[in-house]
Structures are given as C-alpha cells and as structure tokens.
Scaffold this motif. Structure first.
Motif, mmCIF file in Angstrom:
data_model
loop_
_atom_site.group_PDB
_atom_site.id
_atom_site.type_symbol
_atom_site.label_atom_id
_atom_site.label_comp_id
_atom_site.label_asym_id
_atom_site.label_seq_id
_atom_site.Cartn_x
_atom_site.Cartn_y
_atom_site.Cartn_z
ATOM 1 N N LEU B 84 1.097 -1.142 0.062
ATOM 2 C CA LEU B 84 0.136 -0.299 0.108
ATOM 3 C C LEU B 84 1.143 1.015 0.277
ATOM 4 C CD1 LEU B 84 -2.678 -0.992 2.679
ATOM 5 C CD2 LEU B 84 -2.836 -0.444 0.241
ATOM 6 N N ALA B 294 -14.275 -3.911 -2.948
ATOM 7 C CA ALA B 294 -13.167 -4.396 -2.997
ATOM 8 C C ALA B 294 -13.549 -5.910 -3.089
ATOM 9 C CB ALA B 294 -11.846 -3.517 -2.172
ATOM 10 N N VAL B 310 -6.164 -0.159 -5.300
ATOM 11 C CA VAL B 310 -5.907 1.633 -3.819
ATOM 12 C C VAL B 310 -6.082 2.326 -4.167
ATOM 13 C CG1 VAL B 310 -4.959 -1.084 -2.518
ATOM 14 C CG2 VAL B 310 -3.770 0.422 -3.646
ATOM 15 N N ARG B 311 -5.507 2.882 -4.990
ATOM 16 C CA ARG B 311 -5.230 4.448 -5.512
ATOM 17 C C ARG B 311 -5.674 4.742 -6.908
ATOM 18 N NH1 ARG B 311 -0.551 3.121 -3.317
ATOM 19 N NH2 ARG B 311 -0.678 4.383 -1.399
ATOM 20 N N LEU B 318 -9.507 3.368 -1.733
ATOM 21 C CA LEU B 318 -10.451 2.780 -0.061
ATOM 22 C C LEU B 318 -9.633 3.296 1.319
ATOM 23 C CD1 LEU B 318 -9.685 -1.060 -0.512
ATOM 24 C CD2 LEU B 318 -11.044 -0.079 0.088
ATOM 25 N N ALA B 321 -6.993 2.093 4.499
ATOM 26 C CA ALA B 321 -6.389 1.051 4.240
ATOM 27 C C ALA B 321 -5.747 -0.355 4.589
ATOM 28 C CB ALA B 321 -6.692 0.495 2.375
ATOM 29 N N VAL B 329 -8.567 -5.612 1.378
ATOM 30 C CA VAL B 329 -7.061 -5.137 0.624
ATOM 31 C C VAL B 329 -6.420 -6.898 0.835
ATOM 32 C CG1 VAL B 329 -4.925 -4.894 -0.267
ATOM 33 C CG2 VAL B 329 -6.587 -2.792 0.956
ATOM 34 N N ASN B 332 -8.426 -8.935 -1.497
ATOM 35 C CA ASN B 332 -8.797 -8.190 -3.143
ATOM 36 C C ASN B 332 -7.492 -8.671 -3.769
ATOM 37 O OD1 ASN B 332 -8.802 -6.540 -5.293
ATOM 38 N ND2 ASN B 332 -9.263 -4.939 -3.710
#
Lengths: 476, 431
Positions: B84, B294, B310-311, B318, B321, B329, B332
């Motif tokens: 992340l 997700a 995620v971005r 999210l 996250a 996550v 996902n």
C-alpha cells in the motif's frame, strides 16, 4: 474450568465461520451484483490505468491513441479529430465508450484470455492493449465529408469483394477529444442535429428509388422478369387501390425493365413489386440483410434494422400494413440505414454474393501477435451471378444515360441508382440518395450517399456527384 | 523433537512467506525480481531467530507454535502494508522491532507473571485512566467520530490497545478471588450472586457503556465486554452470567443506538451501505461500500499481490486501507482463499491461546489466558466483521496485520504473557 474454556473456543469458532460466510458472500455469491452496482467505479477506473491500444486507418494514420498523464493513468486522444468520430467512437471515464472503442474494448484493453496474456500479467508487466487496424480510408472519408459540405447526411463506402468499410461519414459530426469534459458531453448530447448519432448505421430514412434495385434483384433472380420484360409505365396506375404517379406525371406507357430503371419509372416498378409479391420481396430483403440490425462490428446500440416500420416496430413485407407496390419503389413505410443501401449495391457488385461489412481488420498485441483476425466472410448468396450481371447492366444504363449521369467517372464504368424521397411535398423538401459501384466490370467499391433534407434536390443531381467523388478517391 | 526445535522449524514458513510476498510485490511494482526481498526475508528471519533464542533461554517449555503463527501474521501485514505504501511499511517494520523488544522485555522481566496480581488495583486504575485519555482536551484526538488516539508531541498512540491488557489482568485476578462467592447463593435453582459481589461486574458493564458514549467506539466496547463475559463464564461455569451480561449489553447498545447520533449513523451505514445519501455523506457508508466492492473484485482467487486497485493516481481509493480495511485489501489481492488462510491462522492462534488456558494449573493463569485470547479473537471478529458487514464497521486494528504501532506492540505483549503462562503450565505438568 476447562469445560467453559472449550465452549468459549466453540463460540469463537462460530463467530469466525460467520466471517468466512460473509467473505464468501461478497467474493462469490453476490459478486456480480456488487460489480454491476453503479456506485462501483472500479472497472472504469481500472481501465484508466491501461495503456489502451491505438486505432489506425488502412494507410496507418492514427485515429485514436493513449497518452500517459502525470498521475500514471491514461487518457484518449483522437489526432484526426472528427474525421472518423462515428466509426471510432470514444473512450472516456465520464461518457463511457462508443463505436469501435466500445466494440473492441476487450482487445484494446489487452483483456485477452490467452495464456500469454495471463503470463504477461504474472510477470507484472503493465497492462497494454492491442492495437486495432481498420480498413478506413482517410482521404476518401475527407472527400465524403467535403461532398456533404456540412449538409446533414451520410456516406458509406465499402469494398464489395471483402465487405471492408472504407468510408463511414455522418454529418453533423463532432470532435471526440472534447468528450473529456463533462459539460461538452452534455452539450453534444442535446445539440441540434444530434452530432453523436451515427447516421450511417443508426438513421432510418425512406430510401426512395434506390430501393428499386432491391425490387429488380427480386424480380430478375426469382425468374419473374427479365431486363427486357415489358411492364406498364402509364401514369396514374392504381396501386393498392390508390392511383400512383410518375415523377413529373410522365406517361411512359409500356416500357421494358431496363428502361424503367434508367428513367426510374414509379408505376412500372410498383407493378413489378406487386407481381413479384410480398413473400418474394421479403426473401430477397432478408438475403440483403434487411429486418435485422445492420451488419457491422459496432455495438448493438449503434446499429438499426432496415425495413418497413409500422406501428412502432419493424414488420415484414407480408404484413397487411405494408403496401408492397409502393414499398417496391422505396415509398410506403420503408426506413433504411445508409449502410444497408451500400450493402444492396455491394451485393450486385460482388456477383450476387453479399460480403459481411466490417470496420476492423485485426488487432495486434504489443508483441506483434494477431489477437483478432477479421477475414472477409459471406453474409449471404443474394442472387445468381447471371442475375447480378443483368442488374449491373441495368444500373450501368442509369449512370450512362438515365437519372444518374452525374455519377459517371472518366474512363471508369459506373453502375448506380438515384433516389429522391419526398420528406415534405408542400415545402418541396426532398431527401436525395445515390447508390453505386465501380468499375462495373470488376467492382472494387460500393457506395451509398444520402442528404437528409434539400429544397427540391434530386438524387441524381445532389447525391450522385458525392458518390462519384468518393468512388474516384477510392479507385485512384 | 523438543518444543523449541519445533518452534525454530515453524519459523521457516513464515520467513519464506515474507520473502515470497515481498518478491511478488517487487515484481509487480518494479517489474524486476529484486534481491531486496531476500534481504528483507533474511532480516525478518534474523529478528525472529533472536526472539526465538530468548524464548529458548527463558521459556524452554512454552508453546512452540504461538510465536511462529504470530510471525506469519506479522509478515502478511508487512507485505500488505508495503504494497500500500512503502513509507508506512518502514514505520511498521520499526514498530515490529519495538514490539519484539517489548516482547523480549516482558519475557525477561515478568518471568513470574503472578506478581501482577499484587498490583491489580493499580493496574485497573491505570488502565481506566488510559482509556479516558483520548477525551482529555489537548492531547485527545478524534478519528472518524471515535476518541481512540492520544497525541503528545511527536508520539501518537492508542491507549485502548494497552488498557485492554491491564483490564484483563485485573479481571483475571479479581474473578479468581470472587468466583466462588459469585456462585454461592441460589434462588429457585438459579445462581443469583449477592449484590456486593455483583457490584464490580456492574461496574465493568457500566464501563463498557461509558466507553460506548465517551470514546464512541462500539468495537472496543464489544471487545472489552465480550472478553469480560468469557472470563466470567470460565470463572463461574454458569451460563446465566454471560447471558445476563449479553442482555444488559444489548439493551445498553440498543439504547445508545437509538439516542446517540454517532452510533445511529454507523448502524444506518451498516444496514444500507449503498444508500446514495449515506454513501456521499462524510463518515457515511462510502468506506463500507468500497470495502465490499474491493472484496467482490478479489473473488475466489484474488487479483494477486500488488494488483488490487487501491489508489487512483495519488488519491487513495480505499479509506484507511492500511488499518481498518486491511482485510478488504487482503481479500482483494488474495481472494476468498487467501482470506480464509489468514482467518485460519487466527483460529490456530486462538486455539493455542485456549489450549494454554486449559493446560494452566491455577485459576489466575487460566482466566488470564482466556481473557487475553478472547480479546484477540474478538478484535479480529470486530474488524473483519465490520469490513464484511456482519456488524457495524468500527475502527479497530487487525492484530499483527494492520498498520499501527500501539496495536503491534500491545499484541506482542499479549503473546509474551501467553507464552509465560504456557511455560509455567507445561513445566509444572512435566514436574
């Protein structure tokens, strides 16, 4: 104390199985609902991260390409602006996708199913889409647009031997680049003349006398008539109990079929239609692709059927609400797309074999492998080669000495048929048409041209020169 | 094979996991197989080996599987956080080291953990103070409507993470003393304790309710109260206590849910996360809806390490996250299969915890092990349940996996305590 400890563990197990059940619910059981939820923008956003493949014309001109933005996402650019707007379409986060961009979204986003694609993803390569090649001809397209000269209308041209579409022009058009902005999109959606509308495949127009080619095909190939057969071309003939007049109220008397096409004699062709009959007419219309969404590799929503439109739906020629005599001359309730009429010309041109029209020839992945390979395919065997030769001969006369002389080309024999649909008799508003192919002996191009509204214009004078110019551009 | 050798061997899979995980993320982000993943794996193994040697030295008889299981969870957490945001991952790695240091310190200092009983009231008072700290003006910080954080200068921490340990130590000690008194009186066959014995329990219930209102965190309050009920049940072996407790808690929760705006909003967002009104509201259901999207994206097998969306550009997609939504996550990227594997590791951790409680010889140890284990289990349930819409979403961390220094340090102390109890129990059993 050990009994309760074990039971507390049991409760924990129950709680954890609840977690597994709910995770299963979102990942498997209700997955599709969640992914279809309009609030879920993941798929659309994910596509912004893909280096979408380029779309190019037959000569290699780039029609659409992706550019990388500073934040790592990609956006679409259309270097030719509005030249091929309706065929290529657009792909943006806000309005979504249309045209080839929509139809070939899979290959363009590199979403191939093959092992290699999967391996590439496993190797962590950035998703890169496949490039799409089309048969579109930018020079001829420009000629078509110049010919329409801003008048609302459409031009479709294709190679009758393969079905490859060379020209797909619709006016008014738009510059797909502006669709990046939401306000411009909203403006285009409500703009007069509906510029986003692809008139070649989505518009339903009365075909006028160009439809007599369909009637001629049915009459000759079914064996009911020969080009030399005599029919009554008298003015004021009763068709379905209502008198029908020839253009200019000319009383031709008995004429043969070739003459009737050359001079576009309404009454003669209405009689032919009645004699051929609705079932036979419909059989040939079916072979030509009528009564189903026009054949082309564009999204379903951008394709419309052609045929008799009665009480809000398309009906067959055998339907009681169809006046087959008037249908045979392109009147009555007929609504056709320009591409469909180009297909009619194409069927005659290709010795009776109608090739399925298509825009994209192939998709090629970043490693040079062909992922989509659209080969020419026959849509139907419309008529025998000898029938096609006879109809060609008749259509050649139209351009040689009849209503279509304006479509003639220097040194190239052209076969064609004009049409002039009446939009508003009082105000003398007409819709000129011209369908043609050339060279007549071994055709390499078939075309359909129409202008939505002219004041007192005729197919032979207003549409034929555009058809000629487009054919000339494609043949030289 | 001795317990310690089994522990040593079990650390190998954890090390392989973190090495493979980092390698996968590297490949995804840099398009190359970096030997840094091997370096990270080696450092991780080195740290775990050091902790293992301390266990070998101080607690030769302790449970052999607990520490490796926790190492697996920590490695999953580090990889996910790295994926992340690599800055956060570096911080988390530092916290992991500090957590291990505190873990070792606990093992060394608290060899005889029963001395804790002597300071139980001090511990209880300190814990309560910690809990209320986030409401102190100037240092308290409100996050998403809940008062969980404290900021003193550069140091920010979540006192609830430490308070939970203190309160459980206190309860274990208190219940050890009063368990016989609690069940001494029966009316019509039902155990009804005297009011003076029941008093402290009502105080704990009141405390949970106060937390609900003052700290505004349903998750923590559920965790504390659930842990307390489990200990109460183990102490008395009377189902009537946890049932009465649950009823009281439900009544209280219902009362606050219908009166306190913050709790009300959370419950609405939980029930109808796709309501456009709630979806767009700040602090509304956007986070839960995105969590579910997700997870749907992950499907059965997941998108793969480093593949989840995620971005978008630089904007996170999210919310939270790395803390609240880390489970989303995981689903996902690793899919239902990967998520179940993570949950299975937690089940094994919890199983080890309860096994330690069963093996323990004295009531205090049993209660302490039960309480600590239950709180960890409930914490997993509260956050994973929140993320998967089983219960309203509240911001607690996923133990050992979520980003957060307080969380990882406090949870390492819990593991240290469990190992201390285990070592004593097994040593006594052998003797």
């Amino acid at each position: 104390m050990n009994g309760p400890i074990v039971r507390v563990f049991g409760v924990v197990l129950v709680l954890f199985s609840l977690l597994v059940v709910f995770t299963t619910r979102w990942t498997v059981l209700e997955r599709d609902e969640l992914q279809d939820n309009p609030q879920n923008k993941r798929a659309l956003i994910a596509q912004q991260k893909i280096d979408r493949g380029a779309i190019s014309a037959a000569d290699g001109t780039t029609l659409a390409r992706s550019v990388r933005r500073s934040d790592g996402t990609y956006t679409r650019r259309y270097p030719q602006q509005g030249l091929f707007a309706h065929a290529v379409g657009y792909s943006y986060l806000n309005p979504g996708t249309a045209g080839l961009e929509r139809f070939y979204n899979g290959p363009l986003t590199g979403r191939g199913e093959g092992l290699r694609q999967t391996l590439r993803r496993l190797q962590g390569e950035r998703p890169q889409g496949d490039d799409l090649r089309t048969a579109l001809d930018p020079a001829a397209q420009q000629v078509a647009l110049d010919g329409l000269a801003g008048r609302t209308g459409a031009v479709a041209a294709l190679d009758p031997r393969t079905g490859r579409i060379k020209v797909m022009a619709s006016v008014p058009g738009y510059d797909p680049n502006v669709l990046r902005s939401a306000s411009a999109t909203a403006r285009l959606n409500t703009a007069p003349g509906s510029p986003l509308f692809n008139r070649t495949t989505q518009a339903g127009y009365p075909p006028g006398s160009t439809f007599k080619v369909v009637t001629a095909i049915a009459a000759i190939d079914s064996g009911t008539f020969e080009p030399g057969s005599t029919v009554d071309g008298s003015n004021g003939a009763e068709i379905s109990g209502v008198p029908l007049n020839n253009v200019g109220n000319v009383d031709y008397g008995p004429v043969d079929l070739t003459f009737a096409l050359t001079k576009s004699v309404n009454t003669a062709w209405a009689r032919v239609g009645e004699e051929v009959g609705a079932p036979t007419m419909q059989r040939y219309m079916d072979r030509l692709g009528f009564n189903r969404p026009v054949q082309v590799d564009l999204p379903e929503s951008e394709r419309r059927p052609s045929g008799s439109f009665c009480k809000g739906r398309f009906v067959r020629a055998t339907n009681p609400c169809v006046d087959v005599g008037r249908m045979a001359i392109g009147q009555d309730k007929l609504q056709v797309t320009p591409l469909q009429m180009a297909m009619v010309a194409s069927a005659v041109a290709n010795r009776g074999r109608l090739m399925r029209p298509y825009l994209a020839t192939r998709a090629i992945d970043p490693d040079g492998r062909v992922t989509v390979d659209n080969q020419p395919s026959e849509f139907s065997e419309v008529m025998s080669a000898s029938s096609a030769r006879k109809v060609t001969e008749m259509m050649t006369r139209v351009v040689g000495e009849g209503t279509g002389t304006a479509a003639a080309l220097q040194g190239i024999e052209v076969a064609g048929k004009s049409g002039t649909a009446e939009r508003d008799v009082q105000a003398n508003i007409t819709q000129p048409w011209f369908i043609a192919f050339a060279p007549a002996s071994s055709p390499r191009v078939a075309v359909a041209v129409t202008i939505e509204r002219t004041v007192g214009g005729f197919g032979g004078t207003d549409a034929a020169p555009i058809a000629a110019a487009v054919m000339e551009s494609l043949l030289r | 094979m001795s317990a310690r050798n089994r522990e040593l061997l079990a650390l190998v899979p954890a090390t392989l996991l973190i090495t493979a995980g980092f390698a996968a993320v590297f490949v995804q982000e840099r398009e190359l197989v970096a030997d840094a993943s091997l370096t990270y794996g080696a450092i991780f193994l080195g740290l775990c080996l050091a902790a293992h040697l301390v266990i070998r030295w101080r607690l030769p008889d302790a449970d052999p599987y607990l520490f490796p299981l926790v190492a697996v969870l920590a490695s999953v957490g580090l990889v996910m956080i790295y994926r992340l945001d690599d800055t956060l991952a570096r911080e988390q790695a530092q916290w992991f080291v500090i957590g291990l240091l505190l873990f070792v310190a606990t093992l060394v200092v608290l060899r005889d953990y029963r001395v804790l009983e002597r300071y139980r009231y001090l511990i209880a008072a300190g814990s309560l103070l910690l809990l209320l700290l986030p409401r102190v003006p100037g240092i308290g910080a409100q996050v998403n409507g809940a008062y969980l954080g404290v900021e003193v200068g550069p140091v920010a921490f979540q006192p609830a993470e430490f308070a939970k340990i203190g309160i459980i130590i206190f309860l274990a000690s208190y219940l050890r003393d009063t368990r016989s008194l609690l069940v001494s009186r029966k009316i019509a066959g039902i155990t009804v304790p005297r009011l003076k014995h029941l008093g402290p329990l009502l105080v704990v219930w009141g405390l949970a309710m106060v937390m609900l209102v003052f700290i505004r965190d349903l998750g923590s309050s559920l965790m504390f109260f659930g842990g307390f009920l489990a200990m109460l049940y183990v102490a008395t072996d009377r189902l009537v206590f946890p049932l009465a407790g649950l009823t009281l808690f439900a009544a209280g929760a219902w009362f606050f849910a219908s009166t306190v705006g913050h709790v009300q909003d959370r419950i609405q967002a939980w029930q109808t996360p796709f309501d456009p009104d709630l979806y767009d509201r700040i602090g509304g259901s956007y986070q839960l809806a995105q969590s579910l999207f997700a997870q749907a994206d992950g499907g059965l097998w997941g998108q793969g390490f480093g593949q989840a969306l995620v971005r978008l550009g630089d904007t996170p997609f999210l919310p939270a996250a790395q803390t609240d939504l880390i489970y989303a996550v995981i689903v996902n990227e690793l899919g239902l299969i990967g998520a179940c594997a993570v949950l299975l590791v937690y089940v094994l951790v919890v199983e080890r915890g309860f096994r330690i409680a069963v093996l323990a010889r004295d009531s205090f140890s049993k209660l302490l092990a039960t309480g600590l284990t239950t709180v960890v289990a409930l914490q997993v349930f509260v956050i994973v349940g929140g993320v998967t819409k089983v219960i309203p979403l509240t911001g607690v961390t996923l133990p050992f996996v979520s980003y957060g220094g307080s969380s990882i340090v406090a949870n390492f102390v819990i593991v240290a305590l469990l190992l201390l109890i285990s070592d004593r129990a097994r040593r006594e059993a052998r003797a």
